[in-house]
Design a protein around this motif. Structure first.
Motif, PDB file in Angstrom:
ATOM      1  N   VAL A  11      -2.045   9.257  -5.979  1.00  0.00           N
ATOM      2  CA  VAL A  11      -2.849  10.422  -5.555  1.00  0.00           C
ATOM      3  C   VAL A  11      -2.565  10.666  -4.063  1.00  0.00           C
ATOM      4  O   VAL A  11      -2.916   9.848  -3.228  1.00  0.00           O
ATOM      5  CB  VAL A  11      -4.348  10.195  -5.793  1.00  0.00           C
ATOM      6  CG1 VAL A  11      -5.134  11.461  -5.423  1.00  0.00           C
ATOM      7  CG2 VAL A  11      -4.608   9.793  -7.232  1.00  0.00           C
ATOM      8  N   ALA A  38      -7.798  13.914  -5.352  1.00  0.00           N
ATOM      9  CA  ALA A  38      -8.680  12.999  -6.085  1.00  0.00           C
ATOM     10  C   ALA A  38      -9.313  13.730  -7.254  1.00  0.00           C
ATOM     11  O   ALA A  38      -9.449  13.185  -8.346  1.00  0.00           O
ATOM     12  CB  ALA A  38      -9.754  12.470  -5.143  1.00  0.00           C
ATOM     13  N   LEU A  55      -3.278   5.274  -3.569  1.00  0.00           N
ATOM     14  CA  LEU A  55      -4.104   6.383  -3.075  1.00  0.00           C
ATOM     15  C   LEU A  55      -3.851   6.630  -1.588  1.00  0.00           C
ATOM     16  O   LEU A  55      -3.818   5.690  -0.805  1.00  0.00           O
ATOM     17  CB  LEU A  55      -5.600   6.066  -3.252  1.00  0.00           C
ATOM     18  CG  LEU A  55      -6.065   5.653  -4.645  1.00  0.00           C
ATOM     19  CD1 LEU A  55      -7.580   5.409  -4.609  1.00  0.00           C
ATOM     20  CD2 LEU A  55      -5.738   6.723  -5.674  1.00  0.00           C
ATOM     21  N   GLY A  64      -9.284   9.059  -0.112  1.00  0.00           N
ATOM     22  CA  GLY A  64      -8.894   7.921  -0.943  1.00  0.00           C
ATOM     23  C   GLY A  64     -10.017   6.912  -1.126  1.00  0.00           C
ATOM     24  O   GLY A  64     -10.361   6.554  -2.270  1.00  0.00           O
ATOM     25  N   HIS A  68     -11.961   5.702  -4.535  1.00  0.00           N
ATOM     26  CA  HIS A  68     -12.035   4.289  -4.926  1.00  0.00           C
ATOM     27  C   HIS A  68     -13.468   3.919  -5.298  1.00  0.00           C
ATOM     28  O   HIS A  68     -13.739   3.306  -6.325  1.00  0.00           O
ATOM     29  CB  HIS A  68     -11.530   3.425  -3.765  1.00  0.00           C
ATOM     30  CG  HIS A  68     -11.353   1.976  -4.146  1.00  0.00           C
ATOM     31  ND1 HIS A  68     -11.219   0.957  -3.230  1.00  0.00           N
ATOM     32  CD2 HIS A  68     -11.287   1.372  -5.371  1.00  0.00           C
ATOM     33  CE1 HIS A  68     -11.101  -0.195  -3.850  1.00  0.00           C
ATOM     34  NE2 HIS A  68     -11.121   0.033  -5.185  1.00  0.00           N
TER      35      HIS A  68
END
Lengths: 124, 1205
Positions: A11, A38, A55, A64, A68
């Motif tokens: 990503v 995302a 990410l 990022g 997560h």
């Protein structure tokens, strides 16, 4: 019949990363999917299919680390490797503390990437 | 109902012949009940029905119910409208038959309620039954007919009546509804028509556009939001704007409007557009052709569709410049006229036909001391002196009736009650029909003239009296010899008119024998200016010539030119006769005649009179005996007798000749003056043996002397009354005469002042100078002209001008000095105060702490104050005229002299910055030298006044400030680099990352077996692309931070903003800032330094980002907007941050002012310097919501000043 490759989802809002990194991963023997944000990743239906996530930390929209956290909230335990172009040690440290396998500083070498991937897959 | 039915049934039974069928009756009643029920239910079916529907329903129901041959109903829905009618006809009749029959019957219109009849229809006669609808106010009626002979039966009547009532009730409700509906329909029709018109007009719009395009005025249309959508060629050609530009936004056209009018135009425009109402505004608009502004009337009206919806505005722009200018001129002219009227040296007013004051000027108000309102409603007669009133009224009445101008002199009462003489002139203003509409009146104050006239008259009269009482012929003659004034005696003597006398050369007034000689003598005197003294004969009225001694002397002016001749002709005929007689007697009487005059006598040595001539005796009326001895003394006037006797005795004693005068009584008792003259006759031994004497009648001479004395008295009176001090002295300066005024003024007596006593009245400070001057004048014989103070009787000294001239005899010797003292105290004091003022001014210019100078209109320096001389160390003479150039640094002289020359020529203000010599440290210091011309009323330069201001320190500090700013700018760049390090790293790292990844992939592809050449090629290409990207980043950073030179180019602020956004995007994203852009499509290019402007943008973005760091309750929004405002391109940077305190708005731009913890406070200060160096301005403002907006605008035609780096 070929052996099923491990899937790595990337990503990153930087197009050059989305172009180059899947090719490199393919050369390294992984299957790769790239997402530009995302949000795109969360809506792709492939959230829990990847074996490892790479990410970008700074992205327009959800960052990022936020992605997560969202994944963890959803119970997705896929190992995460962060990549960033910012030399920001504090952020890097924070991501590791929150459970990331590694945080690579752009530009990174294929060796560094391989090392991180191995660590991630071990963790998986 | 049952009872009624029962009765009806009974009647019915009685009426019908056949027996009652009970079952049939019951069935009939049941049927009736059903019918009634059905009728009562009808309203439910009529609900929401229109009247026509109700009537149709009624007709249909009843036709069926009652098996009728026809049913007709008529209702008047609206007075004046056709009634509503429904007719139902059943077989066997035709509608036509029924209608004809009904019409015949209804014509009568005379029926009871209800009424019945039988009418013929076709061959058959059938019964009609009519019931009115409505009771209180009948609406109409129903008529039912049936071929049945029993119609209408009672039950049928009942049903019809109830039905009529039900219909009435239903109609009452339905009619208003119907009315509304009809109105609605009418409205619909109108709208449809309007819509049609609109559609048609749209069809014609093409034609209209053509028409508008070619109209000779500017025509345009606006969309409802104010955006122009059509503008014809006239405006475009006038303004030089393009259609696209005008259409680009509502206010685009206003760029052609004069800046002073723009705000007003914008306000009117938006008021009109936003309210949808017509609007009009007058503005000056720039004509592209020649760059001049012309006045226009812009007006627009809203165009609406049938529903009132605003379609557009249609407007015109009409050139009204000429009218405007004409108005302006009219206003100026009116102002001038008013000024003229108010500055006329007289009182001016207008009156209506009745003499009532309408308008008046300031002087009139001041004179009468009344307000304008008080004077209006006042009549002229209120101010006129009562003595003058009858004449004024007479003249005014005459003017009013005849309309001839009015011109009368009369007295008007001033505010303080004093009457002054005025010449009042009035001219009538006539209507078209010739009647007097009013009067223009001018009152001129002639008081002074009147007084002078009177004084002159009095003086003339006085002089005339003097002239007329002189015993002689007195005349005045012009320098060329024409008679001007002749005394009364002339006319009496000659018995001729003055004209005849004046023309003496051609008439017989002078004896013909004398005439040529007189002419010659007269001509000679006129030619040479020598006095005339001649004797000749004048013809008396009675025809007798008499001898006259004629003397004439010229009067001269200051330039010794003859102004007039004065002549006196004295009758000397008797004298001449006497002389002749004496001569005759001499001849006759030899010795005696030689010794004894006409009236003669002789005495003995002791005085005893022993002889008196007959003439004497005849005169006195004495016989010799009566007069002999001392007896003649009785004929002497008692007043003179003593003196004469004393003189005579004295002469007798001394032997000296007698020469005296005394009056002798004539025989008739009249005394005449005689000259007594006697000489002694001595013998050889000298002994007196006899006295011989004569008495000469000198009465005439005496009279003349008396007149002369009277003249002298007059003269003295004149001298004493003339408004100056006069005196005369002997040739040695000894004062022998001082006029009364002199004595009154000093309070000295003639005795005290005569000789040299007058000097006590001279101011001690002046006396010595005056005396010395006087002695010099006496010695040289030159005229006196000197000023000195004289003490007044009350001790006060006043300044006088002493003037004197000597009177000389023919040989040039001084006979006398005549002098005057003129009071010049007022003038002296004025001079003194002027001198003091001048001194004060000089003191001011010498004491104020400024360096001042002045120059003549031709630019020559004529004054420098002490401060300027002290500063430069030069002497005044070194600086005067064009010596000022010595003060300047040699490098500055040329420029300054050139500018000064141009200013002197044009009168433009002078201002130069030059280095001027400073003597204190022997250096040249920077000074601003400036000067302005002083103009007289005609606008000519009278003088230049200038200053020199030392601005060396200021200039140096400016230089230092610039250096500091430059240093700060460098600092900011360094700081910005530091602050952007992360961003730079990111910008470079991103492509680097791509390069490395692609390169690794490429290598791996080539190393694979078989090598993936296609993949390697692609990845290699990506490597190259990312390298280029990295290079771009580096280049951009280098230009932004390594800049040394100012580089002016055409800058697109949109493009500059995009680049800076790109450079800052990463950092902004990191701070979670949402960047939005609204960049104007047609933003004009500006002249400027792109990189400097980008530094400003970068600074504003960073500030905006910093201001939003703490914001977590709302989006962190950064809006970058560009726009065109008139001639300016503007950039707005709007954030949603914490904003700033309005109290510090201006301080934000001060150096070292910061609200940030880590800020230096130089960013905005420098940004403003940069923007202002581009001729623009930078400002801050709070948002309506949270946050702040920083904006800067730069004129499209700016020229960058190179003072900020």
């Amino acid at each position: 019949m070929t052996e099923a490759r491990l899937l790595v989802s990337i990503v990153d809002d930087d197009e050059s990363v989305r172009e180059s990194l899947p090719d490199l991963l393919a050369e390294l023997g992984y299957a790769a999917r790239a997402f530009s944000s995302a949000e795109e990743f969360l809506e792709s239906g492939m959230v829990s299919q990847a074996d490892c996530l790479i990410l970008d930390i700074t992205m327009s929209g959800m960052s990022g680390p936020e992605l997560h956290r969202e994944l963890k909230r959803r119970g997705v335990q896929t190992p995460v490797i962060f990549i960033t172009a910012h030399q920001d040690e504090a952020t890097r440290k924070e991501t590791i503390e929150q459970g990331a396998v590694d945080c690579l500083l752009k530009p990174f070498t294929d060796t560094a990437l391989l090392r991180a991937l191995s660590a991630a897959l071990r963790a998986n | 109902l049952n009872d009624r039915l029962h009765n009806e049934n009974v009647n019915h039974r009685e009426q019908v012949d056949h027996p009652i069928d009970l079952a049939l009756e019951v069935s009939r009643l049941r049927g009736c009940m059903n019918n009634l029920a059905a009728v009562l239910a009808l309203p439910a079916a009529w609900k929401d029905q229109e009247p026509a529907g109700i009537l149709a329903g009624l007709a249909d129901s009843l036709m069926g119910m009652l098996t009728l041959d026809f049913f007709f109903v008529r209702v008047v829905v609206d007075a004046g409208e056709k009634p509503l009618e429904v007719l139902r006809v059943g077989p066997p009749h035709s509608t036509g038959e029924i209608v004809l029959s009904l019409e015949d019957w209804l014509k009568e219109d005379q029926f009871d309620q209800p009424s019945e009849t039988r009418r013929k229809i076709g061959e058959e006669e059938i019964p009609f039954f009519l019931v009115r609808i409505g009771v209180v106010s009948p609406l109409g009626f129903i008529v039912a007919g049936s071929g049945r002979s029993s119609f209408p039966e009672q039950t049928e009547r009942l049903v019809l009546c109830v039905a009529a009532n039900q219909a009435a009730a239903a109609l009452q409700q339905a009619l208003p509804l119907s009315e509304q509906k009809r109105e609605a329909d009418a409205l619909d029709r109108r709208i449809a028509q309007q819509a049609r018109i609109v559609v048609e007009s749209n069809e014609e719009s093409q034609l209209h556009a053509e028409l508008l395009q070619h109209l000779p005025v500017s025509a345009w249309t606006l969309k409802p939001d104010g955006t122009p959508d059509f503008v014809n060629q006239v405006w475009l050609e006038f303004s030089g704007q393009t259609l696209e530009f005008v259409r680009s936004r509502p206010e685009a056209w206003m760029t052609a409007v004069h800046p002073d009018d723009r705000e007003r135009a914008s306000k009117s425009f938006w008021n009109g557009v936003l309210s949808g109402k017509r609007f009009a505004v007058e503005t000056r608009s720039l004509r592209a052709q020649d760059g001049t502004y012309r006045w226009h009337l812009q007006q627009a009206v809203p165009l609406r569709d049938a529903e009132g919806k605003l379609l557009k505005f249609v407007g015109t722009t009409t050139d009204i410049d000429d009218q405007k200018r004409a108005e302006e001129e009219l206003r100026t002219s009116e102002g001038n006229l008013r000024q003229t009227v108010d500055s006329i040296p007289g009182l001016v007013c207008t009156m209506d036909a009745a003499g009532e004051i309408q308008q008046l000027n300031q002087q009139l108000l001041e004179y009468f001391g009344k307000t304008s309102d008080e004077l209006k409603g006042w009549r002229m007669t209120d101010a006129v002196h009562p003595d003058d009133l009858p004449e004024v009224v007479k003249a005014f009445t005459s003017s009013v009736t005849t309309g001839i101008p009015y011109d009368v002199e009369h007295r008007c009462r001033r505010a303080d009650g004093i009457y002054r003489w005025f010449q009042v002139r009035a001219s009538a203003v006539h209507d078209m029909d010739g009647s007097i509409r009013g009067w223009y009146v001018l009152l001129t104050d002639i008081e002074e003239r009147k007084l002078a006239d009177e004084a002159l008259k009095a003086s003339e009269s006085n002089l005339r009296e003097i002239l007329d009482s002189i015993p002689g012929l007195v005349g005045t003659w012009s320098p060329s010899g024409e008679g001007e004034t002749l005394s009364r005696q002339f006319a009496e003597y000659f018995g001729k008119t003055f004209e005849e006398i004046k023309n003496w050369v051609a008439t017989d007034v002078v004896h013909p024998d004398d005439l040529q000689r007189v002419i010659a003598a007269f001509t000679r005197s006129l030619a040479t200016g020598t006095p005339l003294d001649d004797e000749h004969r004048y013809l008396r009225a009675d025809g007798v010539y008499r001898w006259f001694r004629v003397r004439a002397v010229p009067a001269r002016d200051q330039n010794n030119r003859i102004t007039r001749w004065y002549s006196l002709s004295t009758d000397v005929d008797d004298l001449r006769n006497a002389e002749q007689a004496l001569r005759a007697s001499e001849q006759k009487l030899s010795l005696i005649i030689n010794t004894i005059p006409t009236t003669a006598w002789s005495t003995r040595p002791d005085g005893y009179c022993d002889f008196l001539s007959d003439r004497w005796l005849n005169f006195a009326g004495y016989t010799f005996e009566q007069a002999v001895g001392w007896n003649w003394g009785a004929a002497i006037h008692p007043d003179d007798a003593g003196g004469l006797s004393e003189c005579w005795l004295s002469c007798l004693a001394s032997g000296t000749p007698v020469d005296t005068e005394a009056r002798i009584r004539r025989f008739d008792g009249v005394y005449r003056w005689f000259l007594f003259r006697a000489n002694p006759l001595r013998d050889e031994s000298g002994q007196i043996i006899k006295w011989y004497g004569t008495n000469v009648d000198i009465e005439d001479r005496k009279l003349a002397e008396t007149a002369l004395r009277a003249n002298e008295r007059d003269l003295i009176q004149i001298i004493n009354t003339i408004p100056m001090l006069a005196w005369s002295t002997r040739p040695d300066g000894y004062v022998e005469f001082l006029n009364q005024r002199w004595l009154d003024f000093t309070g000295l007596s003639a005795e005290q002042a005569s000789g040299f006593g007058w000097s006590v009245a001279v101011h001690p400070d002046d006396v010595q100078g005056l005396v010395e001057y006087w002695q010099t004048a006496l010695a040289s014989g030159s005229g006196v002209d000197v000023e000195a103070r004289l003490r007044r009787f009350d001790g006060q000294y006043r300044w006088f001008l002493f003037r004197a001239d000597p009177l000389r005899d023919e040989s040039g010797a001084i006979l006398k000095w005549y002098g005057t003292n003129t009071d010049i105290d007022g003038r002296k004091r004025a001079e003194e105060s002027l001198r003091i003022r001048e001194l004060n001014l000089l003191q001011i210019t010498e004491t104020i702490p400024e360096m001042l100078w002045s120059a003549s209109p031709d630019g020559a320096i004529d004054y420098c104050n002490g401060r300027l001389l002290d500063y430069t160390g030069f002497l005044p003479e070194q600086v005067m005229t064009d010596g000022w150039m010595n003060l300047l640094h040699p490098d500055d002289v040329g420029t300054a002299a050139e500018i000064w020359k141009a200013c002197v020529k044009t009168g433009a203000p002078y201002r130069v910055e030059v280095r001027t010599f400073h003597t204190a440290d022997h250096t040249y210091r920077w000074c601003v030298t400036s000067a302005l011309p002083l103009l007289d009323q005609e606008g000519h330069i009278v003088k230049w006044h200038g200053t020199v201001v030392d601005m060396h320190d200021w200039k140096q500090s400016q230089e230092e400030l610039r250096n500091a700013q430059s240093e700060l700018a460098r600092m900011m760049r360094v700081m910005t680099i530091g602050q952007l390090t992360a961003s730079i790293a990111h910008e470079v790292s991103q492509p680097l990352s791509g390069i490395i990844t692609n390169a690794s992939t490429c290598l791996r592809m080539l190393n694979s077996d078989p090598p993936n050449v296609d993949g390697a090629r692609e990845t290699a290409q990506r490597t190259i692309r990312d390298s280029t990207r990295a290079t771009d980043v580096i280049t951009r950073l280098r230009t932004l931070f390594n800049k040394q030179q100012i580089n002016v180019e055409r800058v697109d602020l949109n493009e500059a903003a995009r680049e800076v956004i790109a450079l800052s995007l990463d950092e902004l994203q990191k701070n979670r800032v949402i960047v939005q852009q609204q960049l104007h499509d047609c933003l004009p290019l500006i002249n400027g330094d792109r990189v400097q402007l980008q530094q400003v943008l970068l600074n504003l973005f960073r500030n905006a980002s910093d201001a939003m760091v703490e914001v977590n309750d709302r989006p962190r929004r950064l809006l970058i907007r560009t726009d065109v405002d008139g001639n300016d391109a503007t950039v707005f940077v709007q954030d949603s941050g914490v904003g700033f305190d309005p109290g510090v708005t201006e301080r934000l731009f001060e150096s070292f002012f910061t609200t940030k913890q880590e800020g230096m406070g130089i960013g905005l200060s420098l940004s403003r310097s940069i923007v202002e160096s581009h001729g623009g301005h930078l400002w801050a403002q709070g948002n309506d919501g949270p946050g702040a907006t920083f904006a800067f605008s730069i004129p499209c035609d700016s020229a960058l000043r190179a003072d900020v780096t």
